[in-house]
Design an enzyme around this catalytic site. Structure first.
Site, PDB file in Angstrom:
ATOM      1  N   LYS A  90      18.612  72.726 -40.081  1.00 24.27           N
ATOM      2  CA  LYS A  90      18.204  71.620 -39.219  1.00 24.27           C
ATOM      3  C   LYS A  90      16.695  71.409 -39.283  1.00 24.27           C
ATOM      4  CE  LYS A  90      22.165  72.322 -36.213  1.00 24.27           C
ATOM      5  NZ  LYS A  90      22.701  72.884 -34.968  1.00 24.27           N
ATOM      6  N   GLN A 128      21.884  76.640 -29.743  1.00 25.94           N
ATOM      7  CA  GLN A 128      22.868  76.950 -30.771  1.00 25.94           C
ATOM      8  C   GLN A 128      24.026  77.759 -30.198  1.00 25.94           C
ATOM      9  OE1 GLN A 128      22.950  75.770 -33.835  1.00 25.94           O
ATOM     10  NE2 GLN A 128      24.817  76.874 -34.354  1.00 25.94           N
ATOM     11  N   ASP A 150      22.654  67.295 -29.109  1.00 22.66           N
ATOM     12  CA  ASP A 150      24.045  67.433 -29.554  1.00 22.66           C
ATOM     13  C   ASP A 150      24.979  66.402 -28.932  1.00 22.66           C
ATOM     14  OD1 ASP A 150      24.274  69.431 -31.498  1.00 22.66           O
ATOM     15  OD2 ASP A 150      24.179  71.036 -30.010  1.00 22.66           O
TER      16      ASP A 150
END
Length: 299
Positions: free
Chosen positions: A59, A103, A126
């Site tokens: 990312k 995460q 997200d």
């Protein structure tokens, strides 16, 4: 019949090229700050899980590819809930960070849902914050869940129509199955499908999937979708994977390629789209923070 490839990597590369232009515009002096700065993505990783660490590193590379900034906070095993939520509060307050992720998974003993609730919904990269999922239910504008949004963009790019068609989602997880069902059913471009959600607890999955125009396999069950479960010519999206040692194993058996009309590959299908949509959400969060509306790409 050999299925056409739903090429997520090619579409993700195009989206990233478009985002690079948008990032350059937002980075100019007087847009996001008086001196100028690029949009920034933050990541929080707790523990030493290898796949998670590699995913987070990817990312940050994506950010560099499009000229974005990135901020990472790695936390050790043994991190307490209070320590984790303190870092989330720092990300909420950091002007360099327009959106960030925690995460998943987090180590045992930490409450992922409580940590998500501590995140500012406006900085949810997200699209999985409960406030933003609630807005999705209501059809209101909010950051969209990355993988579901990426799947719809992938289907649209390859001319796979969803409006009025039967979409069967195999899997009911928080990151794909449940939000995809909501998103695909909305009366909006690239969606408006008739949606059925099933899971591995259903005795005869094939009785559902054989009626589908589009199947999204997101159960995390290796080879759960076999050729006899697919109506010839339908589109199949292999969204769920598991690890067998160092090998990535798809929810969709290889022989499905001989029956389906379209099929996403195990590598280069859904994964690149998820990462591209994470960048999209971050750039859009940056734009919204200074009152600039509008999509950042046509993906």
């Amino acid at each position: 019949m050999t299925a056409k490839t739903l090429d997520g990597q090619a579409l993700a590369d195009r989206i990233k090229a478009e985002l690079a232009v948008r990032v350059e515009q937002l980075a100019r002096p007087g847009v996001l700050s008086e001196q100028g700065r690029p949009p920034g993505l933050g990541t929080v990783l707790v523990g030493d899980d290898g796949p998670s660490a590699r995913y987070v590193a990817g990312k940050h590379q994506d950010c560099a590819d499009v000229g974005m900034a990135s901020v990472h906070r790695g936390m050790p095993m043994g991190t307490t809930q209070d320590e984790l939520e303190a870092v989330i509060a720092e990300m909420n307050a950091d002007d360099r960070v327009d959106a960030f992720i925690l995460q998943y998974p987090v180590p045992a003993g930490l409450d992922f849902e409580a940590a998500m609730l501590a995140m500012s919904p406006a900085k949810d990269a997200d699209g999985l914050h409960p406030v933003n999922l609630g807005k999705l239910v209501m059809g209101e504008e909010a950051p969209l869940p990355c993988t579901p949004n990426g799947i719809l963009a992938l289907l649209a790019e390859h001319g796979v129509e969803l409006a009025g068609r039967h979409l069967v989602i195999v899997g009911r997880g928080l990151t794909i199955g449940r939000p995809l069902a909501l998103l695909a059913a909305l009366k909006r471009e690239g969606a408006n499908a008739a949606v059925t959600v099933v899971h591995t607890g259903v005795e005869d999955l094939g009785s559902f999937t054989r009626t589908a125009d589009v199947i999204v396999a997101a159960a995390g069950a290796p080879g759960v979708i076999t050729a006899d479960m697919v109506r010839p010519g339908s589109a199949v999206v292999a969204a769920g994977v598991t690890m067998a040692g160092r090998k990535v194993v798809s929810d969709v058996a290889d022989e499905v390629a001989e029956v389906a009309g379209w099929l996403s590959p195990r590598i280069g299908g859904v994964g690149p789209m998820t990462r591209a949509m994470l960048l999209v959400n971050t750039v859009e969060a940056a734009a919204r923070s200074v009152g600039i509306a509008g999509p950042t790409s046509d993906g």
